[in-house]
Design an enzyme around this catalytic site. Structure first.
Site, mmCIF file in Angstrom:
data_model
loop_
_atom_site.group_PDB
_atom_site.id
_atom_site.type_symbol
_atom_site.label_atom_id
_atom_site.label_comp_id
_atom_site.label_asym_id
_atom_site.label_seq_id
_atom_site.Cartn_x
_atom_site.Cartn_y
_atom_site.Cartn_z
ATOM 1 N N CYS A 11 12.120 -10.225 21.682
ATOM 2 C CA CYS A 11 11.065 -10.940 20.964
ATOM 3 C C CYS A 11 9.718 -10.278 21.223
ATOM 4 O O CYS A 11 9.622 -9.280 21.945
ATOM 5 C CB CYS A 11 11.020 -12.416 21.374
ATOM 6 N N CYS A 14 8.590 -9.624 24.760
ATOM 7 C CA CYS A 14 9.169 -8.423 25.386
ATOM 8 C C CYS A 14 8.318 -7.199 25.064
ATOM 9 O O CYS A 14 7.971 -6.412 25.959
ATOM 10 C CB CYS A 14 10.593 -8.196 24.884
ATOM 11 N N ASP A 439 -13.838 13.998 -4.431
ATOM 12 C CA ASP A 439 -14.182 15.400 -4.648
ATOM 13 C C ASP A 439 -13.920 15.711 -6.124
ATOM 14 O O ASP A 439 -12.999 15.137 -6.722
ATOM 15 C CB ASP A 439 -13.318 16.278 -3.744
ATOM 16 N N ASP A 637 -8.937 17.639 -1.666
ATOM 17 C CA ASP A 637 -7.733 18.474 -1.635
ATOM 18 C C ASP A 637 -7.949 19.840 -0.999
ATOM 19 O O ASP A 637 -7.004 20.607 -0.865
ATOM 20 C CB ASP A 637 -7.209 18.685 -3.066
ATOM 21 N N ASP A 641 -12.982 20.016 2.255
ATOM 22 C CA ASP A 641 -13.023 18.554 2.286
ATOM 23 C C ASP A 641 -12.631 17.996 3.641
ATOM 24 O O ASP A 641 -12.797 16.800 3.890
ATOM 25 C CB ASP A 641 -12.094 17.966 1.209
#
Length: 847
Positions: A11, A14, A439, A637, A641
């Protein structure tokens, strides 16, 4: 992050105990334990042995994933995700139910409804009690795991859900045994009334029923938890098991783990591509839906890259392996999804804090409840039943599972749609984004310049203009030249060979075609060499205002015409921007282009704000300033960046971008389409909403259930709760939480109607932007000597460094440098800065 397998957890208490124990190990900087996958991620310099020792001292088992298998294969990882728990629980449940039915017949069937028993039992209440004791004992032995785990964790001072179940069942059993022995004394004394009294004090059926009902809940929970990893297992199933490689001139089939980098392999139509590679021979249409979720096949030819688990649909191709084993794109995706499951979302910390004290608090409430009912004059059996009800209705599991199951399902849904969240934090935080900075090149636009307009001069045909431009540009390496070449290829044109080719940096090109001289380049350059009509000049201006680059071509002293080239926006960009805006998000476009081109592209895309002329390091500073207005996501990309992606609250990398951008991002979009940005935010918001529902149910259930079980409402409404019904409620609570999380599998990430609007945020940002704009001073500097984009960047950087301003935009075509400042700048200093940079200032205006 080092990964570990943890065993013995039952549970949330734990997982909280393990996390607390490991966090205390010297050298551990971060620890995250997942109850869902029984895994643990640890960051820091601590040794594996020290971490394993800490877990074992806390009362649980632990092993290092990396040490247990130095190079874990996909099949090994797949086996690790198999549901081993449900079959065991199913066997336990069947055996328990079999004995429980007999027990219930003796206890409730005969006592309450008068069902018949063998004559030997007539009036023999002690015998009936002994039968119940034996049957309950057998069921307790069958479900001994509850007692072993429960009392073991109690011994280690970290009680868990199994402790509650074990204490409730054991208390019922021990009290019943006491009642049975007391009954024997009453039987000997001939006190039949007392015998019947003790007969009604038996709770053997409760002891057995509690264990059986909790086992039912555990099995349902295990099955549901197994379904949450279906997406991950589905990805693993995609991995081909064999490959056809060429060795010693022969085609042989080998297991996938025997393929090495540099091997040449072949793939026939209908077969899956075994590893990442590059096509050497042949062409085909490849279905990449397994990785990107895009069902439309992608045409591939020699030189193109291919990925493992994608399907060759048409042609025969021969390829060279470039990435194998754990390095393939599929393996990286699987690792990313697995790592996300091993991390914790910030919201999970709320449940963790509660879970850490939940079980001890429940045990305390149970003891207090029993004592209060005893002090109010009730019999011990009645008081004990109330205390046991508190124990067995309380459910820390629902709290512990509320967040991780939703994270796992949400992450799996993202993976199915080509949206990869690297961590649970990124999945949660993406939904809180208020500003998205995009961008331009490669994100809003395709990143590949294309010919958009062909405008021949009078007396010249389009074919003639394009053919001569093709001849001139064929020897150029400029990106704009590539656009002209691709257009000529598409039309099937052939170009004559030119001689004396020269590239005039910042101006254009020149070459000789026989006795003719060909030139091409910018309006500024060509207009100094040949006469340009006002009509063509006007057309060139309009093209430039539309964000296109007009290239003029001339032969001898005659203008041939204009070919306009532009980095066109992706078809889905305007709709994607509109979707973001409908979600209450302020959309900003960042670009290093000049302001005129940037505003033209921004207008086509429909963004709220355009920031142009920004250098790579400038993007990072812009993101920093935007973060002052709200949570920011940066979408990009390229390598340039990466700083901005890292600086933003959430960095989102377009999948077709560079490895550097992908590494720096928090979210990776496998498809190069902007529509996945609102889809990712939409999925994050749906997941967060699901987590809130789960947490509400988990807290609500315990807040309502515990007082009911304790008997708070008995004096007012007479409501009581039998321990057996409490156990049934506990067993179903976790199942409900997991089932609710599984509803995310039905969520449509691209369904705009599921948007959660937040227009107030967007309006506030827009209003703030307007307010800021009205107080800024626009500075325009007339500069001579700038010849190209490099010159523009040089001036921009010098001005930014000297005055601490952003958004400096220089144009060598217009001969201007424009920027905004909070107050009027020192003109003498501005002149000196630009002069020191190597250019001349002819005028300055501030308004």
């Amino acid at each position: 992050m080092e990964q570990y397998n943890v065993t013995g957890m039952s549970c949330a208490a734990c997982s909280a105990r393990v996390e607390k124990a490991v966090s205390k190990v010297p050298g551990v900087t971060a620890c995250s334990v997942s109850l869902l996958t029984n895994s643990m991620g640890v960051k820091g310099t601590a040794t594996a042995s020290a971490i394993i020792s800490a877990v074992e001292q806390a009362g649980y088992g632990c092993s290092s994933k990396s040490q247990s298998s130095q190079k874990e294969s996909l099949s090994d990882a797949e086996k690790a995700l198999e549901d081993h728990e449900t079959p065991i629980l199913k066997k336990r449940l069947i055996a328990s139910v079999g004995f429980l039915l007999v027990l219930m017949y003796f206890s409730m069937g005969h006592m309450m409804w008068g069902w018949p028993l063998p004559a030997w039992f007539d009036g023999n209440h002690v015998a009936m009690g002994l039968v119940q004791l034996l049957l309950a004992g057998i069921i307790m032995v069958i479900n001994q795991k509850f007692f072993i785990s429960g009392f073991k964790s109690l011994w280690h001072r970290s009680p868990n859900m199994d402790t509650l179940v074990a204490l409730g069942s054991m208390a019922s059993f021990v009290w019943s045994v006491y009642a049975l022995f007391a009954m024997t004394r009453a039987q000997v004394d001939g006190n039949s009334e007392l015998v019947m009294h003790y007969m009604m004090e038996f709770y053997f059926e409760s002891a057995a029923m509690i264990l059986t009902l909790i086992t039912v809940g555990k099995m349902l929970e295990a099955r549901s938890k197994g379904k949450t990893t279906d997406a991950l297992k589905g990805l693993m199933n995609l991995a081909p098991k064999t490959a056809v490689v060429i060795r010693n001139g022969q085609e042989i089939t080998v297991p996938i783990d025997q393929v090495v980098k540099g091997d040449v392999f072949v793939v026939r139509p209908g077969e899956s591509i075994p590893v990442d590679g590059v096509i050497l021979e042949g062409s085909s249409a490849v279905n990449e839906a397994a990785l990107t979720g895009e069902s439309i096949p992608v045409d591939k030819a020699a030189g193109d890259r291919i990925s493992a688990a994608t399907v060759n649909q048409s042609g025969f191709i021969k390829c060279k392996a470039t990435r194998v084993g754990e390095d393939t794109t599929l393996s990286q995706i699987i690792k990313m999804v697995s790592d996300a499951a091993a991390t914790k979302a910030p919201i999970a910390k709320i449940a963790d804090r509660v879970s850490g004290v939940f079980v001890p608090a429940v045990i305390t409430i149970s003891i207090i409840t029993t004592m209060i009912w005893l002090l109010t004059g009730h019999e011990f059996g009645y008081a004990l039943a109330r205390g046991i009800s508190v124990l067995v209705i309380s459910c820390p599991c629902a709290l512990g599972l509320a967040t991780p199951v939703a994270i796992m399902v949400g992450n799996g849904m993202g993976a199915k749609n080509g949206i990869l969240f690297k961590t649970a934090v990124s999945l949660e935080e993406a939904g809180k984004i208020q500003i998205v900075a995009l961008d331009k090149t490669g994100t809003i636009t395709s990143g590949q310049p294309e010919v958009t307009d062909i405008l021949p001069a009078e007396g010249i045909t389009e074919k003639e203009l394009l053919t001569l431009a093709y001849a001139l540009e064929k020897k150029s390496e400029h990106p704009l030249a590539k656009a002209v070449l691709e257009k000529a290829f598409a039309l099937g044109l052939t170009a004559p060979e030119v001689t004396d080719f020269q590239a005039l940096t910042g101006n254009g090109l020149s070459a000789a075609l026989g006795s003719d001289k060909l030139i091409g380049g910018s309006m500024k350059y060509i207009s100094t060499l040949v006469p340009v009509s006002k009509a063509l000049m006007s057309q060139a201006e309009k093209l430039a205002e539309a964000g296109k680059t007009p290239l003029l071509f001339a032969r001898n002293n005659q203008l041939l015409g204009i070919i306009a080239v532009a980095d066109v926006i992706k078809p889905d960009s305007p709709q994607s921007v509109k979707e973001l805006q409908s979600m209450g998000i302020h959309v900003v476009m960042l670009t290093g282009d000049n302001e005129r081109t940037a505003r033209a592209i921004g207008a086509q895309a429909g963004v709220d704000q355009v920031i142009a002329g920004v250098l790579p390091d400038g993007k990072e500073s812009v993101i920093r300033s935007l973060k002052e207005k709200g949570k920011v996501a940066m979408v990009g990309d390229g390598i340039n960046d990466a700083p901005a992606l890292t600086r933003a609250d959430i960095g989102i990398a377009i999948g077709a971008g560079t490895d550097v951008a992908i590494d720096a991002a928090d979210v990776v979009l496998m498809k190069s389409q902007l529509s996945d940005v609102p889809a990712a935010i939409r999925l994050s918001r749906a997941t967060l909403r699901n987590i809130h529902e789960n947490l509400f149910w988990a807290f609500f259930y315990n807040v309502i259930g515990i007082p009911l079980a304790a008997g708070v409402w008995i004096p007012i409404f007479g409501w009581t709760l039998n321990p057996m019904f409490g156990a049934a409620a506990m067993s179903l609570s976790s199942f409900c939480v997991v089932t609710n999380a599984l509803r995310l599998n039905l969520f449509k990430v691209h369904n705009v109607s599921s948007n959660i609007n937040n227009h107030t945020v967007s309006n506030n940002i827009n209003n703030t932007s307007k307010k800021e704009n009205t107080t800024m001073i626009k500075v325009t500097v007339n500069v001579t000597g700038m010849m190209c984009g490099h010159c523009e960047a040089h001036v921009n950087k010098a001005v930014e460094a000297a005055f601490g301003v952003q958004n400096v935009v220089s144009s060598h075509e217009a001969g201007t440098t424009v920027f905004t400042a909070p107050e009027k700048v020192d003109e003498a200093k501005l002149r000196q800065v630009i002069t020191d940079a190597g250019y001349e200032v002819t005028g300055i205006t501030q308004e």
